[in-house]
Design a protein around this motif. Structure first.
Motif, short mmCIF file in Angstrom:
data_model
loop_
_atom_site.label_atom_id
_atom_site.label_comp_id
_atom_site.label_asym_id
_atom_site.label_seq_id
_atom_site.Cartn_x
_atom_site.Cartn_y
_atom_site.Cartn_z
N SER A 68 4.85 -8.74 -3.58
CA SER A 68 5.97 -8.49 -4.49
C SER A 68 6.13 -9.66 -5.46
O SER A 68 6.38 -9.47 -6.65
CB SER A 68 7.26 -8.30 -3.69
OG SER A 68 7.16 -7.18 -2.84
N GLU A 69 5.98 -10.87 -4.94
CA GLU A 69 6.11 -12.08 -5.76
C GLU A 69 5.04 -12.14 -6.84
O GLU A 69 5.31 -12.49 -7.99
CB GLU A 69 6.03 -13.31 -4.86
CG GLU A 69 6.11 -14.63 -5.59
CD GLU A 69 5.82 -15.82 -4.69
OE1 GLU A 69 5.33 -16.85 -5.20
OE2 GLU A 69 6.06 -15.71 -3.46
N THR A 75 -0.92 -5.11 -5.92
CA THR A 75 -0.87 -4.00 -4.96
C THR A 75 -1.89 -4.14 -3.83
O THR A 75 -1.86 -3.35 -2.88
CB THR A 75 -1.11 -2.65 -5.67
OG1 THR A 75 -2.38 -2.70 -6.35
CG2 THR A 75 0.00 -2.37 -6.67
N SER A 76 -2.78 -5.11 -3.93
CA SER A 76 -3.80 -5.30 -2.88
C SER A 76 -4.00 -6.78 -2.59
O SER A 76 -3.85 -7.63 -3.47
CB SER A 76 -5.14 -4.68 -3.31
OG SER A 76 -5.03 -3.28 -3.45
N LEU A 77 -4.36 -7.05 -1.34
CA LEU A 77 -4.66 -8.42 -0.91
C LEU A 77 -5.95 -8.44 -0.10
O LEU A 77 -6.18 -7.54 0.72
CB LEU A 77 -3.52 -8.97 -0.04
CG LEU A 77 -2.33 -9.62 -0.72
CD1 LEU A 77 -1.25 -9.94 0.31
CD2 LEU A 77 -2.75 -10.89 -1.45
N LYS A 125 -12.78 -9.96 5.50
CA LYS A 125 -12.60 -9.27 6.78
C LYS A 125 -11.87 -7.94 6.61
O LYS A 125 -12.06 -7.01 7.39
CB LYS A 125 -11.80 -10.14 7.76
CG LYS A 125 -12.60 -11.28 8.36
CD LYS A 125 -12.03 -11.73 9.68
CE LYS A 125 -12.27 -10.71 10.78
NZ LYS A 125 -11.84 -11.22 12.11
N GLY A 126 -11.02 -7.86 5.60
CA GLY A 126 -10.27 -6.63 5.40
C GLY A 126 -9.50 -6.65 4.10
O GLY A 126 -9.49 -7.64 3.36
N ILE A 127 -8.87 -5.51 3.80
CA ILE A 127 -8.06 -5.37 2.57
C ILE A 127 -6.75 -4.68 2.95
O ILE A 127 -6.74 -3.70 3.71
CB ILE A 127 -8.80 -4.53 1.50
CG1 ILE A 127 -10.11 -5.22 1.09
CG2 ILE A 127 -7.90 -4.32 0.29
CD1 ILE A 127 -10.97 -4.37 0.17
N ILE A 128 -5.67 -5.21 2.42
CA ILE A 128 -4.36 -4.58 2.60
C ILE A 128 -3.90 -4.02 1.27
O ILE A 128 -3.94 -4.71 0.26
CB ILE A 128 -3.31 -5.60 3.10
CG1 ILE A 128 -3.62 -6.05 4.51
CG2 ILE A 128 -1.92 -4.99 3.06
CD1 ILE A 128 -2.62 -7.06 5.06
N HIS A 129 -3.47 -2.77 1.30
CA HIS A 129 -2.88 -2.16 0.11
C HIS A 129 -1.39 -2.00 0.37
O HIS A 129 -0.97 -1.75 1.51
CB HIS A 129 -3.52 -0.80 -0.19
CG HIS A 129 -3.20 -0.27 -1.56
ND1 HIS A 129 -2.00 0.34 -1.85
CD2 HIS A 129 -3.91 -0.28 -2.72
CE1 HIS A 129 -1.98 0.69 -3.12
NE2 HIS A 129 -3.13 0.32 -3.67
#
Length: 325
Positions: A288-289, A293-295, A311-315
């Motif tokens: 949000s900061e 939309t993805s990390l 290792k992975g992706i967060i949406h």
């Protein structure tokens, strides 16, 4: 009675309990330490038992212990003579709670435990009671004033014993260095579970990730973007994170000449990266900061390194779907 008196009566009852509960410090003694050591060294389960109002305290305490990784359950002492004793093993420890310590229903349970040398932690207010005489560890709590007008309804005494059981559980948590991550293992569901989720619990991994080598072309990146539907494509070089391309980056040059549709020219070389042990709620705050939309997620040990392995992706949709706040 005037309705305005209701509040003053409630305050009076609450103040009685608050005053009496301060006496909890009197039980933090040698017996308390012995109880912690006995519980910590128990090879089997911690079994709570009590009758009447204390049975509900015991059930709550057993649930608390189990929630922090101490296998525990409640046994009704009245059922010991009817087969329930089969649940109790030599390697278990009993925690038996009774205000007077002379509750008749406890007799058969105490006889069974003593016969088979099952350790007992007795909790009572009467030092000369049947319960404490049969116990290996004797926790004696002071006589307490109940908060009802006649000083007879179990109110203060039940609150006191519940606090004591909570103190046993939290002390063992500290002793075992029990973390939020450990706690989450036993609380997958509900709002509490959601608040304790980590990045590694929510991220997509393996073939679900849109990952492409830096030597790939524009069409390959576009195809992967459409297939994985995460709004990004991660660019790697020698299997390490090299950069990131968003859906918007690709669309902006979609109709341009082939010379401009070169991945190296539109790659974002320093994408935001978090470690896998970051809490999901913190990850949401970070997104949000930064208005993203993805990390990208890497291992804890890779976070500080220059070369990082994905290792992975967060949406953000994963976080909102799991009601992360």
């Amino acid at each position: 009675m005037k309705k305005k008196n209701y509040i003053s009566l409630a305050i009076k009852a609450a103040n009685t309990q608050i005053k009496e509960l301060k006496k909890i410090k009197k039980v933090f003694n040698k017996s308390f330490i012995e109880a912690i050591d006995l519980i910590s060294n128990t090879k089997g389960k911690i079994i709570f038992s009590g009758v009447g109002k204390n049975s509900f305290i015991c059930k709550k305490a057993a649930a608390t212990f189990s929630s922090v990784g101490i296998p525990s359950f409640f046994v009704d002492p009245t059922g010991v003579s009817h087969g329930d004793a089969g649940q109790i093993e030599k390697k278990d420890t009993l925690i038996i709670i009774s205000n007077s310590g002379n509750t008749a229903e406890l007799k058969n349970l105490l006889k069974f435990a003593n016969r088979f040398r099952i350790k007992i932690i007795g909790v009572a207010s009467n030092v000369n009671s049947m319960l404490l005489k049969a116990s290996d560890v004797k926790i004696v709590y002071p006589h307490l004033r109940e908060s009802d007008p006649n000083n007879i309804v179990p109110t203060t005494s039940t609150s006191f014993v519940m606090m004591l059981c909570d103190c046993l559980a939290t002390t063992i948590m500290e002793k075992r260095k029990f973390t939020k991550e450990n706690f989450f293992l036993y609380h997958k569901g509900g709002n509490l579970g959601a608040s304790l989720r980590l990045a590694k619990d929510i991220m997509v991994t393996g073939k679900k990730m849109p990952v492409i080598d830096y030597k790939s072309n524009f069409k390959q990146a576009l195809k992967l973007m459409n297939e994985k539907k995460l709004g990004i494509v991660v660019i790697t070089k020698n299997k390490f994170i090299n950069g990131l391309i968003t859906d918007g980056d690709l669309r902006r040059v979609l109709n341009d000449s082939s010379k401009k549709r070169v991945l190296s020219k539109i790659t974002r070389n320093y994408p935001y990266v978090i470690n896998e042990s970051m809490s999901a709620s913190k990850a949401l705050g970070f997104m949000s900061e930064k208005k993203i939309t993805s990390l990208l997620v890497v291992s804890d040990k890779d976070k500080a390194k220059k070369n990082k392995t994905l290792k992975g992706i967060i949406h953000i949709h994963f976080l909102l779907k799991d009601e992360i706040r």
